[in-house]
Design an enzyme around this catalytic site. Structure first.
Site, mmCIF file in Angstrom:
data_model
loop_
_atom_site.group_PDB
_atom_site.id
_atom_site.type_symbol
_atom_site.label_atom_id
_atom_site.label_comp_id
_atom_site.label_asym_id
_atom_site.label_seq_id
_atom_site.Cartn_x
_atom_site.Cartn_y
_atom_site.Cartn_z
ATOM 1 N N ASP A 1 -0.208 -11.247 9.240
ATOM 2 C CA ASP A 1 -0.248 -12.362 8.283
ATOM 3 C C ASP A 1 0.762 -13.422 8.709
ATOM 4 O OD1 ASP A 1 1.942 -10.618 7.602
ATOM 5 O OD2 ASP A 1 2.111 -11.632 5.676
ATOM 6 N N GLU B 1 3.832 -9.056 5.534
ATOM 7 C CA GLU B 1 5.260 -9.178 5.805
ATOM 8 C C GLU B 1 5.811 -10.477 5.227
ATOM 9 O OE1 GLU B 1 9.081 -9.903 7.366
ATOM 10 O OE2 GLU B 1 7.386 -11.187 7.791
ATOM 11 N N GLU B 2 5.004 -11.520 5.285
ATOM 12 C CA GLU B 2 5.488 -12.836 4.835
ATOM 13 C C GLU B 2 5.565 -12.946 3.310
ATOM 14 O OE1 GLU B 2 6.886 -14.398 6.927
ATOM 15 O OE2 GLU B 2 5.846 -14.397 8.857
#
Ligand SMILES: [Zn+2]
Length: 462
Positions: A97, A159-160
Site C-alpha cells: 500500500d 502499513e501506511e
C-alpha cells in the site's frame, strides 16, 4: 574476509545474475507503481486489492505457494517456497500500500506514472515500498530453481495506515511466518553509496494534559492579578518538560547515547539545520551528540493546544486549557513506565495549585535490535559486497509499529531492518523517488544475504 561462507566467484556470480535481472525488475516495479494502492479509507480500496493480486502474481511466478489474507483490514500477501532440507527460513517483509499522492501540483510528473529523471525513478510508491517488494522478488529470481534457504514473503497492505490488523494477522497466520531471520525492507540507507542497517527506533507516547484553575471563565479586569488563569498555568507546566539546556526533564525517562558517533557517520549541525529547515539564529536544544538527541535520548514535543484562539479571545481568565504532548522514548524504554513518569511529572509540577488531569492517547514500543550474531555478520558482509563499503548502524527517531509487532511475535528470530530509501527519497511527500543505482545494490545485497544464510546453514554454523 578469510573463512567466508561464499567464495569470491560465488559472490560475483550472484552480482552478475542480479544485474542481468534488473531491466525486468524495473519494469515490474513500474507496473506495481501504476496501481494507486492508497490504503487510506477515502481512496478506492479496489486498487489495494489489485496491488495485492499483482504482488501475489509476481510471487507465484517465482514458484511460491501464495495466499492473500485479511483479518478485518487490507489484504496482505503471504508466499512460501521451501529451500534445501535443514536450511534456515528467512521471512521477507514489505508493504504494497502507499500514501495518498497529495496535491498533483506539487509533483513534477504524474504520481502514478513512474518517470525516470537523473537516475531516479519518480512516483508514489516507487520507493516506499514497492521497491521493497521488488527487492524481495529480485532476490528470489536471482536464485530461481536453486533457492539457498527457505523463504517466506509477507507483503502487508496497510502499513501506511498504522498496520492496525497486523497483530491479528501475526496471531492467526504466525505459524506460516516462523523464521530464523526476518528482513523488514521499509527503511533507508544512510547516504548514496553508504548502506545501513536500522538498529534502533524510538518509542512514542501521546497524552493530553488539561489544566484547570477556575470553575468558570471570569472577567480579566476584575480578577486578573490575583487569580491564575489556565493558559498561563498550562504553559508554565509545559515549560517544565525541559531544563534550561533543552534536555527532557521528566524524571524516570531513559537517556542513552547512540551507538554511532556523529563523526563516524559524518553528521553535523550544518546537515541537521539544512534537513530540518531550522531558522538562522534558532539554537539547537539538548546536550550530547546530535544523533543521540535524535535517536536514543527522549524528546518531549507539544503538538497542539486547545484554548480560545487569538481571533476568539475575549478579556477573560480562561478556566481550562489543554495540550497534547508527544514523547519520543529511548528504544529500550517501557512506554508504560514513561507514561507513569509523565503523569508524576505533570502532577508534581502543577503551577499555583492548578488542577492537572492527564489522559493517555496512544503509546508504542520502540525497537533495539540485538545487532550481533551470525545473521547480522552475514547481512553486513552481504551489504559490504554489494556496495564495496561496510554498512553503518543507524537509528530512526520515529517509530515503525510493525517492527515491534514482529519482534514481539518472533522473539527468537534475528530482525534486520533494511530499506530502499535514501536521504532524497521524499517518501510520503511529492516527488517521491527511488535511486536506481542504489536499488540495484539493494537487490544484490538481498540476493547475497539469502546465499550467505543458506551457506551458513549448510556449513553447520549458527
Ligand atoms: Zn513504508
Amino acid at each position: 574476509m578469510t573463512d567466508d561462507v561464499l567464495t569470491a566467484d560465488q559472490i560475483d556470480d550472484v552480482r552478475t545474475r542480479v544485474q542481468g535481472l534488473m531491466p525486468g525488475v524495473r519494469s515490474d516495479l513500474e507496473a506495481l507503481t501504476r496501481i494507486p494502492s492508497v490504503s487510506l479509507d477515502s481512496f478506492d480500496q479496489a486498487e489495494v486489492q489489485r496491488s495485492a493480486e499483482a504482488t501475489a502474481e509476481l510471487l507465484r511466478a517465482e514458484g511460491l505457494e501464495v495466499e492473500i489474507v485479511s483479518e478485518g483490514g487490507r489484504p496482505a500477501v503471504i508466499g512460501h517456497l521451501a529451500g534445501p532440507e535443514g536450511a534456515p527460513t528467512v521471512l521477507l517483509y514489505a508493504h504494497h500500500d502507499v500514501q495518498p499522492p497529495g496535491d498533483r501540483a506539487d509533483w513534477d510528473s504524474e504520481p502514478f506514472e513512474p518517470t525516470e529523471r537523473d537516475g531516479r525513478l519518480y512516483g508514489r510508491g516507487a520507493a516506499d515500498d514497492k521497491a521493497g517488494v521488488m527487492a524481495h522478488v529480485a532476490a528470489l529470481r536471482a536464485h530461481a530453481g536453486r533457492l539457498p534457504c527457505s523463504v517466506t514473503v509477507f507483503v502487508e497492505g496497510e502499513e501506511e495506515i498504522a498496520s492496525e490488523s497486523l497483530p491479528r494477522i501475526l496471531e492467526r497466520h504466525g505459524e506460516k511466518l516462523q523464521a530464523d531471520a526476518i528482513v523488514l525492507a521499509d527503511s533507508l540507507n544512510w547516504a548514496i553509496g553508504t548502506p545501513a542497517l536500522t538498529t534502533t527506533l524510538r518509542g512514542s507516547l501521546r497524552a493530553v494534559v488539561t489544566v484547570r484553575t477556575l470553575d468558570h471563565g471570569v472577567h480579566s479586569g476584575m480578577f486578573g492579578g490575583a487569580c491564575p488563569e489556565a493558559i498561563t498555568s498550562l504553559t508554565r507546566l509545559l515549560a517544565t518538560l525541559h531544563d534550561d539546556q533543552g534536555d527532557v526533564a521528566i524524571e524516570g525517562l531513559v537517556h542513552e547515547d547512540a551507538a554511532s558517533s556523529d563523526e563516524e557517520l559524518g553528521f553535523d549541525e550544518a546537515r541537521l539545520r539544512e534537513e530540518s529547515g531550522l531558522l538562522p539564529g534558532t539554537e539547537l536544544i539538548g546536550t550530547g551528540s546530535l544523533l543521540s538527541r535524535l535517536w536514543t535520548k527522549p524528546a518531549a514535543v507539544v503538538i497542539g493546544i486547545t484554548c480560545p484562539s487569538v481571533e476568539e479571545a475575549g478579556n477573560v481568565l480562561n478556566a481550562s486549557a489543554s495540550a497534547k504532548i508527544n514523547l519520543r522514548l529511548n528504544p529500550t524504554q517501557d512506554p508504560q513506565d514513561a507514561w507513569a513518569a509523565l503523569q508524576r511529572h505533570l502532577a508534581d509540577h502543577a503551577p499555583w495549585g492548578a488542577t492537572v488531569e492527564v489522559e493517555l492517547d496512544e503509546q508504542g514500543w520502540g525497537f533495539a535490535a540485538d545487532a550481533e550474531g551470525p545473521v547480522y555478520d552475514q547481512a553486513r558482509a552481504a551489504f559490504a559486497d554489494a556496495w564495496g563499503t561496510e554498512p553503518v548502524d543507524v537509528g530512526i527517531g520515529g517509530s515503525i509499529p510493525f517492527v515491534q509487532a514482529f519482534a514481539e511475535r518472533f522473539p527468537d528470530a534475528a530482525i534486520l531492518v533494511t530499506g530502499v530509501e535514501d536521504p532524497d527519497t521524499r517518501a510520503h511527500g511529492a516527488n517521491e523517488s527511488l535511486h536506481l543505482g542504489e536499488f540495484e545494490r539493494v537487490c544484490i545485497a538481498e540476493a547475497l544475504l539469502l546465499a550467505r544464510l543458506g551457506a551458513m546453514g549448510a556449513t553447520g554454523r549458527d
